[in-house]
Design a protein around this motif. Sequence first.
Motif, short mmCIF file in Angstrom:
data_model
loop_
_atom_site.label_atom_id
_atom_site.label_comp_id
_atom_site.label_asym_id
_atom_site.label_seq_id
_atom_site.Cartn_x
_atom_site.Cartn_y
_atom_site.Cartn_z
N ASP A 106 -16.60 4.45 -16.83
CA ASP A 106 -16.63 5.51 -15.82
C ASP A 106 -16.42 6.84 -16.52
O ASP A 106 -15.30 7.32 -16.66
CB ASP A 106 -15.54 5.26 -14.76
N PHE A 107 -17.50 7.45 -16.98
CA PHE A 107 -17.42 8.69 -17.74
C PHE A 107 -16.93 9.85 -16.87
O PHE A 107 -16.37 10.81 -17.37
CB PHE A 107 -18.77 9.04 -18.36
N GLN A 108 -17.15 9.78 -15.57
CA GLN A 108 -16.74 10.87 -14.68
C GLN A 108 -15.23 11.02 -14.63
O GLN A 108 -14.70 12.10 -14.47
CB GLN A 108 -17.30 10.66 -13.27
N SER A 109 -14.51 9.91 -14.76
CA SER A 109 -13.05 9.99 -14.75
C SER A 109 -12.48 9.92 -16.17
O SER A 109 -11.29 9.70 -16.35
CB SER A 109 -12.46 8.88 -13.88
N GLY A 110 -13.34 10.12 -17.16
CA GLY A 110 -12.88 10.13 -18.55
C GLY A 110 -12.38 8.78 -19.01
O GLY A 110 -11.27 8.67 -19.51
N GLY A 111 -13.18 7.73 -18.85
CA GLY A 111 -12.81 6.36 -19.17
C GLY A 111 -11.77 6.25 -20.26
O GLY A 111 -11.88 6.90 -21.29
N LEU A 112 -10.78 5.43 -20.05
CA LEU A 112 -9.66 5.32 -20.98
C LEU A 112 -9.53 3.90 -21.50
O LEU A 112 -9.54 2.93 -20.75
CB LEU A 112 -8.35 5.71 -20.28
N PHE A 113 -9.40 3.78 -22.81
CA PHE A 113 -9.08 2.53 -23.47
C PHE A 113 -7.72 2.72 -24.12
O PHE A 113 -7.57 3.57 -25.00
CB PHE A 113 -10.15 2.18 -24.52
N ALA A 114 -6.71 1.97 -23.67
CA ALA A 114 -5.32 2.26 -24.04
C ALA A 114 -4.74 1.24 -25.02
O ALA A 114 -5.12 0.08 -25.05
CB ALA A 114 -4.46 2.30 -22.79
N ARG A 115 -3.78 1.75 -25.83
CA ARG A 115 -2.96 0.95 -26.75
C ARG A 115 -3.80 0.10 -27.69
O ARG A 115 -3.53 -1.08 -27.91
CB ARG A 115 -1.97 0.08 -25.98
N LEU A 116 -4.81 0.71 -28.28
CA LEU A 116 -5.67 0.00 -29.22
C LEU A 116 -5.00 -0.08 -30.58
O LEU A 116 -4.39 0.87 -31.04
CB LEU A 116 -7.01 0.74 -29.34
N LYS A 117 -5.14 -1.24 -31.21
CA LYS A 117 -4.61 -1.41 -32.57
C LYS A 117 -5.67 -2.10 -33.42
O LYS A 117 -6.53 -2.82 -32.92
CB LYS A 117 -3.31 -2.21 -32.56
N LYS A 118 -5.60 -1.86 -34.71
CA LYS A 118 -6.57 -2.43 -35.64
C LYS A 118 -6.44 -3.94 -35.67
O LYS A 118 -5.34 -4.48 -35.72
CB LYS A 118 -6.32 -1.86 -37.04
N VAL A 119 -7.59 -4.62 -35.61
CA VAL A 119 -7.66 -6.07 -35.73
C VAL A 119 -8.76 -6.42 -36.72
O VAL A 119 -9.51 -5.54 -37.15
CB VAL A 119 -7.90 -6.76 -34.35
N ALA A 120 -8.89 -7.68 -37.03
CA ALA A 120 -9.94 -8.12 -37.95
C ALA A 120 -11.31 -7.75 -37.40
O ALA A 120 -11.54 -7.81 -36.19
CB ALA A 120 -9.84 -9.63 -38.17
N ASP A 121 -12.22 -7.38 -38.29
CA ASP A 121 -13.55 -6.97 -37.86
C ASP A 121 -14.31 -8.05 -37.11
O ASP A 121 -15.22 -7.77 -36.34
CB ASP A 121 -14.38 -6.48 -39.05
N ASN A 122 -13.94 -9.31 -37.30
CA ASN A 122 -14.63 -10.39 -36.59
C ASN A 122 -13.98 -10.74 -35.25
O ASN A 122 -14.39 -11.68 -34.59
CB ASN A 122 -14.74 -11.63 -37.47
N ALA A 123 -12.98 -9.97 -34.81
CA ALA A 123 -12.28 -10.27 -33.56
C ALA A 123 -13.21 -10.29 -32.35
O ALA A 123 -13.02 -11.08 -31.43
CB ALA A 123 -11.14 -9.27 -33.33
#
Length: 126
Positions: free
Chosen positions: A3-20
């Motif tokens: 939802d780009f109109q409400s500024g879509g939010l992805f929260a508390r992201l942390k690095k994981v293995a590239d194959n996750a």
Amino acid sequence: MIDFQSGGLFARLKKVADNAFGNMISDFLIAGETIVGTYQGVRDGVVFTNKRIIAINVQGLTGKKKDFTSIPYSKITTFSLETAGVFDLDAELEIYMSAVGKVKFNFTGNTDVKEICRFISQYALQ
């Protein structure tokens, strides 16, 4: 789709293995496209490739329904980075795309957000 109109939010992201998320997105990748960074929140995730950003929004109670949004680096017009501080432990990355809007990624404080900005710059400024 995010939802780009409400500024879509992805929260508390942390690095994981590239194959996750490899099995989820392998069918979307094109010839010569490689994963350069993968980050996961509670259920959602973001995969940075050498061509685009793939945001994965896991939906529903069971998590079987998923939304995949592809953001080509060529469509990024501006991005803004706010690093973690003493009291605000999260880092925030806002990406603005032409004709669409913005999306906001919220990373845990120990994430190397400068690395993320480097590969966005590397691919968006080509």
